[in-house]
Design a protein around this motif. Structure first.
Motif, short mmCIF file in Angstrom:
data_model
loop_
_atom_site.label_atom_id
_atom_site.label_comp_id
_atom_site.label_asym_id
_atom_site.label_seq_id
_atom_site.Cartn_x
_atom_site.Cartn_y
_atom_site.Cartn_z
N LYS A 112 0.82 -1.21 0.00
CA LYS A 112 0.00 0.00 0.00
C LYS A 112 0.85 1.26 0.00
O LYS A 112 0.43 2.32 -0.47
N SER A 137 -6.52 2.46 -4.17
CA SER A 137 -5.59 3.55 -3.84
C SER A 137 -4.67 3.88 -5.00
O SER A 137 -3.96 4.88 -4.96
N ASN A 140 -4.77 7.34 -6.24
CA ASN A 140 -4.14 8.44 -5.51
C ASN A 140 -2.89 8.97 -6.20
O ASN A 140 -2.36 10.00 -5.80
#
Length: 450
Positions: A112, A137, A140
């Motif tokens: 992550k 994610s 992002n």
């Protein structure tokens, strides 16, 4: 007193700057050493990664030349035979702009922490064995321009957050095990030039929102489970150079708006369930080199306008329901190297204009209803390797000119009504022949020694 305070502040600033510089350098060094310890370096490509030298001199590492802190800007370790996982410390390379670990043996899930790299512009992890789902994610990484995760083992769906990557120019998720539908919001990627999602298990329809990506040059969605029509809205994508939609379950007709793709170089719609004919507007594709429409349910005549595609090198219309004659206009396709019209319902004669196709290497007219004689002009072809005319209604004799084509490797004439005898010395002219099929004809005489 004021001078003393200024002097003290200056010293404090310099000490802090040194500490910060040391901290950042050590942070990048630690991240790189963590990576080294997490992989097996079979060919010792990371041998100079040690505390005794500057990280900017390490193999595959490029630092920011404008930053005195020696921050890592590029980590490029493609094709180094590295095997292992990606450590969480990779997220500490906060100045990283490009990460290229392609063509190694890396595996496991993506940490992550990778998605904390807010300066990242290129992420290339292709040709590895990474697995798990592509995390939401990923969205992002707002500065990302090239996302290349092809040829891995990613599963699950394409996260909708991908559409947040507004600067993306390349999205390559080819050859994984992705399922579900193509996100509708993919049309928000206004700078996308390459969309490559082929060889997955994607289903549903092609979202019409793709037509909003006016910058798109390559649309590669082949070998999935996509259904429905080819969106008419795609006529807006006038910059397209490559369309690969083959190997899906697409239905409906080839839209007439295909003529809008005037920059198109390659068109593959093969292995679908498309019906109807080839629209005349295909003649607008004056830059096209390859057209693959084989293995569909297309019908009607081969349009004469196909003769305008003078840049064409490969044409495959096999395994459809085309009927009528082979238009003599094909004589204009002087760059053609491969022509496969097999397994249709074509009739009439083999056009004599075929002699103009001097670049032709593979000609397949098998399994049609062609009649008459094999034209003498076929012997004028300069470099054919494969000549397949079997399973037709061809008659009369085999022209002797064929037996002088020295480049020929495969000659298939079986299941016709050809008559006469073979010349006793035909093996000398066909010096490269590897396969010969003549059964099911009316040939007579002796079998010559070859």
């Amino acid at each position: 007193m004021a001078n003393l305070i200024f002097h003290f502040c200056f010293i404090f600033f310099m000490v802090c700057s040194g500490l910060c510089q040391s901290h950042f350098t050590n942070s990048d060094r630690g991240a790189l050493l963590a990576f080294k310890s997490s992989v097996r370096d079979r060919y010792n490509n990371l041998q100079n990664w040690s505390n005794s030298s500057s990280i900017c001199n390490w193999s595959g590492v490029t630092c920011d030349s404008e930053n005195e802190n020696e921050r890592v800007r590029i980590l490029s370790l493609a094709q180094m035979g590295l095997k292992g996982t990606l450590p969480s410390q990779i997220g500490n390379l906060s100045f990283l702009v490009k990460l290229d670990l392609s063509s190694n043996n890396l595996y496991g899930k993506l940490p992550k922490e990778l998605f904390q790299l807010q300066r990242l512009e290129t992420l290339n992890l292709s040709y590895n064995a990474f697995g798990g789902e592509i995390p939401s994610s990923m969205g992002n990484l707002f500065t990302l321009q090239h996302l290349i995760l092809g040829n891995n083992s990613f599963g699950g769906i394409i996260p909708k957050s991908i559409s947040n990557l507004s600067r993306l120019e390349t999205l390559d998720l080819n050859s994984n095990s992705l399922q579900g539908s193509i996100p509708f919001d993919i049309g928000r990627l206004q700078h996308l030039k390459i969309l490559r999602l082929s060889v997955n298990k994607l289903s549903g329809i092609m979202p019409p929102s793709i037509s909003n990506i006016s910058s798109l040059e390559r649309l590669i969605l082949s070998l999935n489970l996509l259904q429905g029509y080819i969106p008419i809205e795609m006529n807006k994508l006038t910059k397209l150079k490559i369309i690969y939609l083959g190997g899906n379950k697409l239905t409906g007709q080839i839209p007439r708006s295909i003529g809008n793709f005037i920059m198109l170089q390659e068109l593959s719609l093969s292995n679908n369930n498309l019906q109807g004919g080839i629209p005349n507007e295909i003649s607008n594709l004056t830059n096209v080199k390859n057209i693959y429409l084989d293995n569909n349910q297309l019908s009607g005549h081969i349009p004469k306008s196909i003769g305008k595609l003078t840049t064409l090198q490969e044409l495959s219309l096999a395994n459809n329901f085309f009927e009528g004659i082979i238009p003599n206009e094909i004589r204009s396709l002087t760059n053609l190297k491969i022509m496969d019209l097999s397994a249709n319902q074509l009739f009439g004669y083999i056009p004599r204009g075929i002699e103009n196709l001097t670049m032709l290497q593979n000609l397949n007219l098998e399994n049609n209803n062609l009649e008459g004689s094999i034209p003498l002009e076929i012997g004028n072809l300069q470099q054919p390797e494969t000549l397949l005319l079997s399973q037709n209604k061809l008659s009369e004799y085999i022209p002797s000119e064929i037996f002088n084509i020295s480049t020929l490797k495969v000659l298939s004439l079986y299941d016709n009504s050809l008559a006469g005898s073979l010349p006793s010395d035909f093996g000398y002219g066909l010096s490269n022949l590897q396969e010969l099929y003549l059964w099911g004809n009316k040939l007579s005489g002796r079998i010559p020694n070859i």
